[in-house]
Design a protein around this motif. Structure first.
Motif, PDB file in Angstrom:
ATOM      1  N   TYR A  38      -5.251  -5.975   0.469  1.00 24.36           N
ATOM      2  CA  TYR A  38      -4.044  -6.777   0.258  1.00 24.36           C
ATOM      3  C   TYR A  38      -4.012  -8.019   1.147  1.00 24.36           C
ATOM      4  O   TYR A  38      -3.653  -9.096   0.702  1.00 24.36           O
ATOM      5  N   ARG A  59      -3.337  -6.632  -5.316  1.00 21.36           N
ATOM      6  CA  ARG A  59      -3.736  -5.404  -4.611  1.00 21.36           C
ATOM      7  C   ARG A  59      -2.541  -4.560  -4.172  1.00 21.36           C
ATOM      8  O   ARG A  59      -2.710  -3.479  -3.632  1.00 21.36           O
ATOM      9  N   LEU A  60      -1.331  -5.067  -4.391  1.00 23.33           N
ATOM     10  CA  LEU A  60      -0.122  -4.344  -4.008  1.00 23.33           C
ATOM     11  C   LEU A  60       0.276  -3.412  -5.158  1.00 23.33           C
ATOM     12  O   LEU A  60       1.044  -3.764  -6.036  1.00 23.33           O
TER      13      LEU A  60
END
Length: 87
Positions: A38, A59-60
């Motif tokens: 992230y 990426r969250l």
């Protein structure tokens, strides 16, 4: 502009100190965010000596992380980078 950003950061750190406190469960969640890719710094500085930090929102994963997790990690990550530069 950079000075204003750090000024705002320091003000936030004083006003919202609880967000900067890390307990073990928070640390584990932040490490999971880091491992997910992230947020990460570039290893090298640019020609003007600046450190760049990349955040990849994709990426969250909302199945595992909240926006509060991300914000707390970003705040603490910036603090770690700031401390690294003063040591």
């Amino acid at each position: 502009m950079a000075f204003k950003s750090f000024e705002n950061y320091n003000l936030a750190q004083k006003r919202y100190a609880k967000w900067f406190e890390i307990v073990e469960s928070d640390f584990l969640q932040m490490m999971n965010l880091y491992k997910a890719g992230y947020i990460f710094p570039l290893r090298e500085r640019d020609d003007e000596g600046r450190k760049f930090i990349f955040i990849q929102l994709k990426r969250l994963d909302p199945e595992f992380f909240t926006s509060a997790d991300a914000i707390r990690w970003e705040l603490n990550f910036y603090y770690l980078v700031k401390m690294q530069n003063t040591i």
